[in-house]
Write an enzyme that holds these catalytic residues in place. Structure first.
Site, PDB file in Angstrom:
ATOM      1  N   LYS A  38      42.526  37.561  41.511  1.00  0.00           N
ATOM      2  CA  LYS A  38      41.829  38.416  42.475  1.00  0.00           C
ATOM      3  C   LYS A  38      40.348  38.405  42.147  1.00  0.00           C
ATOM      4  CE  LYS A  38      42.036  42.927  44.736  1.00  0.00           C
ATOM      5  NZ  LYS A  38      40.625  43.157  44.944  1.00  0.00           N
ATOM      6  N   PHE A  78      41.400  31.072  50.088  1.00  0.00           N
ATOM      7  CA  PHE A  78      42.801  31.370  49.778  1.00  0.00           C
ATOM      8  C   PHE A  78      43.751  31.317  50.972  1.00  0.00           C
ATOM      9  CE2 PHE A  78      40.582  35.581  49.538  1.00  0.00           C
ATOM     10  CZ  PHE A  78      41.063  36.124  50.720  1.00  0.00           C
TER      11      PHE A  78
HETATM   12  P1  AMP Z   1      41.126  45.631  48.021  1.00  0.00           P
HETATM   13  O1  AMP Z   1      39.774  45.350  48.615  1.00  0.00           O
HETATM   14  O2  AMP Z   1      41.056  46.307  46.709  1.00  0.00           O
HETATM   15  O3  AMP Z   1      42.041  46.284  49.038  1.00  0.00           O
HETATM   16  O4  AMP Z   1      41.841  44.230  47.692  1.00  0.00           O
HETATM   17  C1  AMP Z   1      42.125  43.243  48.637  1.00  0.00           C
HETATM   18  C2  AMP Z   1      40.982  42.284  48.670  1.00  0.00           C
HETATM   19  O5  AMP Z   1      40.983  41.416  47.559  1.00  0.00           O
HETATM   20  C3  AMP Z   1      40.993  41.330  49.823  1.00  0.00           C
HETATM   21  O6  AMP Z   1      40.546  41.927  51.006  1.00  0.00           O
HETATM   22  C4  AMP Z   1      40.051  40.236  49.335  1.00  0.00           C
HETATM   23  O7  AMP Z   1      38.719  40.589  49.671  1.00  0.00           O
HETATM   24  C5  AMP Z   1      40.157  40.300  47.830  1.00  0.00           C
HETATM   25  N1  AMP Z   1      40.685  39.091  47.182  1.00  0.00           N
HETATM   26  C6  AMP Z   1      40.200  38.555  46.050  1.00  0.00           C
HETATM   27  N2  AMP Z   1      40.874  37.482  45.681  1.00  0.00           N
HETATM   28  C7  AMP Z   1      41.844  37.297  46.597  1.00  0.00           C
HETATM   29  C8  AMP Z   1      42.897  36.334  46.744  1.00  0.00           C
HETATM   30  N3  AMP Z   1      43.092  35.345  45.877  1.00  0.00           N
HETATM   31  N4  AMP Z   1      43.709  36.474  47.834  1.00  0.00           N
HETATM   32  C9  AMP Z   1      43.538  37.474  48.719  1.00  0.00           C
HETATM   33  N5  AMP Z   1      42.573  38.407  48.619  1.00  0.00           N
HETATM   34  C10 AMP Z   1      41.734  38.326  47.569  1.00  0.00           C
END
Ligand code: AMP
Length: 557
Positions: free
Chosen positions: A255, A344
């Site tokens: 992530k 991704f």
């Molecule tokens: P959050 O913003 O905490 O809800 O986490 C989800 C977000 O993680 C997504 O909207 C992406 O911006 C981010 N993200 C980072 N790496 C990845 C990945 N490998 N696959 C999907 N999302 C990712």
């Protein structure tokens, strides 16, 4: 400009706005709006749908009316025949430009003898004309078009024209109500409407197709390169082992803590959309260069995360935001803070791919991307089952060590689900959870800090999208950021009483806290202990803020 036959009066739309304001109940709002949409002529249904949301263009459109509060106040002053200071006084007194305009128009001295009643089409066309004016003397030309509308407006019409111009309608209609109302008006399934909305982000089109072609037509709507799709969102995983167990087979990925983008290529045009559906292409020229170099010539939509780096290591994504904000410094920032793109997902390549299982989409992605190490890469991943779950744990550790946020756990058999925060994509982070909340007001400091808003009133949203306050937060910001935040809130101020202000809900802050507690003091019924601002989330929009429901479930857990 499109020719319209409709003679439907703007007054009718204003009556709808007033009816919508008269109730806070979502079901009633839905029924009122559904009835109105049902009776709207097909030709202007897309326009009316957008206008009922307080919008003139779909959210991804790059068109902007381009009239700020100041210019609007000037236009009102000219039409009503009072000074700009008087208009300002009314705004301060009423706490809202709409109420101020209405009151001023009621006391208007100038003759209204030659008023021509406004049609919906006329209002829409003038708004569109304003957006199309640019270049020399644009402001003067725009204000003329606005004055033409206001001159013919009744007090209530002036109220809503003003609010539409500054994009704050305040009748409590969001995408959720539009979805329900369209479904009710044209007798189409809610979920089908929702999916069409997530795919097209074009409520006007969705209403039009619902009326004209029903569910069958809606199902045929699909994503198109050039028009952003609402991103699929992640739920929180409570443990790698349990999540992998539940999924059976999982694709785990690093992530990255950066900026999520959706890259569109249509013919030769590239657009890079943020989660808020803004096109930030000009802020990241090197990414555009790599897109041209590393991706195919055919049309596509791919998704990924852009991260900022220093000496090869990830640093805060605020550095990317810096570029979006300071357009002129891009060349310098480009050298100082190199970016890396991690792709991704692929949503479209020659044809829509969202219904394919994620595992298959990933294979296509691998085929179409020419990787450029440390510049333009694919997300790092492993495929795990409960038998080799330690591979996912190893990925988590190595990701954290490399300065990333944690891992994503994805179902390889799941389709891409636009706008849905479901169980098919999970996130597991090293840091404790934070909340994304919106600033709805604040309090000025005392003494030396009297001209700085030092404490911010934060709100979450309930199920119906209404904002509910939850905490005041004062700490966590360095002086420069505090100054920036304070002046931003000032520019959104709608009311000031003593040291306390209310602000239009636009600024989203990520808040860390030690504990959630019950509290009658705040509208949400909860409060946060030791809330600290972690950062300003310019990349998120108001629909992304946390819900009272989620806060409740964290509290219960
Ligand atoms: P959050 O913003 O905490 O809800 O986490 C989800 C977000 O993680 C997504 O909207 C992406 O911006 C981010 N993200 C980072 N790496 C990845 C990945 N490998 N696959 C999907 N999302 C990712």
């Amino acid at each position: 400009m499109t020719e319209f036959k409709s003679k439907m009066m703007y007054k009718e739309l204003v009556d709808l706005y007033e009816a919508l304001t008269s109730t806070t109940k979502r079901l009633e709002k839905t029924a009122i709006l559904a009835e109105f949409l049902k009776n709207t002529e097909a030709e202007i249904l897309p326009i009316v749908t957008l206008l009922s949301l307080g919008k003139v263009f779909p959210i991804w459109s790059e068109k902007e009316i381009g009239i700020g509060l100041k210019l609007l106040m000037k236009a009102i002053s000219l039409v009503v025949g009072v000074s700009v200071d008087t208009v300002e006084e009314y705004v301060r007194d009423k706490g809202d430009i709409g109420f101020a305009a209405e009151a001023l128009f009621e006391n208007r001295l100038q003759s209204t003898l030659f008023k021509r009643p406004l049609t919906i089409v006329k209002v829409y066309q003038n708004m569109t004309r304003m957006a199309e004016i640019s270049g020399k003397n644009a402001q003067t030309k725009k204000i003329r078009v606005l004055i033409e509308l206001l001159t013919s407006a009744s007090p209530a019409e002036a109220k809503y024209i003003s609010r539409t111009v500054v994009e704050e309608l305040r009748v409590g209609i969001g995408e959720g109500t539009i979805k329900d109302a369209v479904s009710e008006a044209f007798n189409v399934d809610k979920e089908v409407v929702e999916r069409a909305l997530m795919l097209t982000n074009d409520p006007g089109l969705v209403a039009e197709v619902s009326k004209g072609e029903g569910e069958e037509g809606l199902k045929k709507l699909t994503l198109k390169p050039g028009k952003p799709v609402k991103p699929m969102l992640a739920q929180l995983s409570h443990g790698i082992g349990a999540s992998v167990e539940e999924m059976g087979t999982a694709i785990c990925e690093t992530k990255y803590d950066g900026f999520r983008v959706q890259i569109h290529k249509k013919n030769d045009e590239i657009k890079i959309f943020t989660r808020r559906l803004d096109n930030i292409k000009d802020a990241v020229p090197e990414i555009v260069e790599y897109i041209e170099k590393c991706l195919p010539h055919e049309d596509f939509i791919v998704e990924g995360e852009i991260i900022a780096t220093k000496d090869g290591n990830p640093i805060s994504f605020q550095y990317i935001l810096q570029r979006v904000r300071r357009k002129y410094e891009i060349e310098r920032l480009r050298n100082e803070v190199p970016l890396i793109m991690y792709l991704f997902d692929v949503l479209y390549y020659k044809e829509p791919l969202i219904d394919l299982p994620f595992g298959e989409r990933r294979v296509i992605l691998q085929k179409i991307v020419k990787v450029e190490p440390s510049k333009f890469e694919l997300s790092n991943q492993v495929i795990v089952t409960p038998e080799n779950v330690e591979d996912a744990e190893k990925l988590f550790e190595s990701s954290i060590k490399a300065g990333h946020e944690g891992i994503m756990i994805k179902d390889p058999f799941a389709p891409y689900m636009p706008g849905i925060r479901g169980k098919k994509m999970l996130k597991f982070k090293a840091e404790p959870e934070t909340l994304d909340l919106v600033v709805v007001g604040g309090t000025y400091g005392r003494g030396r800090r009297a001209n700085l808003i030092g404490s911010y009133l934060m709100a979450a949203q309930d199920e119906e999208g209404n904002l509910k306050t939850i905490a005041h937060t004062a700490t966590g910001l360095d002086d420069a950021t505090l100054l920036e935040l304070s002046s931003k809130v000032e520019s959104l101020m709608t009311e000031k009483k003593g040291r306390k202000v209310k602000a239009r809900p636009e600024i989203i802050l990520e808040i860390a806290y030690s504990e959630i507690v019950k509290s009658p003091e705040y509208e949400s019924g909860y409060s946060l202990r030791f809330p600290v601002v972690k950062r300003i989330r310019d990349d998120k929009s108001i629909e992304d803020i946390d819900t009272v429901h989620r806060i409740e479930s964290i509290f219960n857990a």
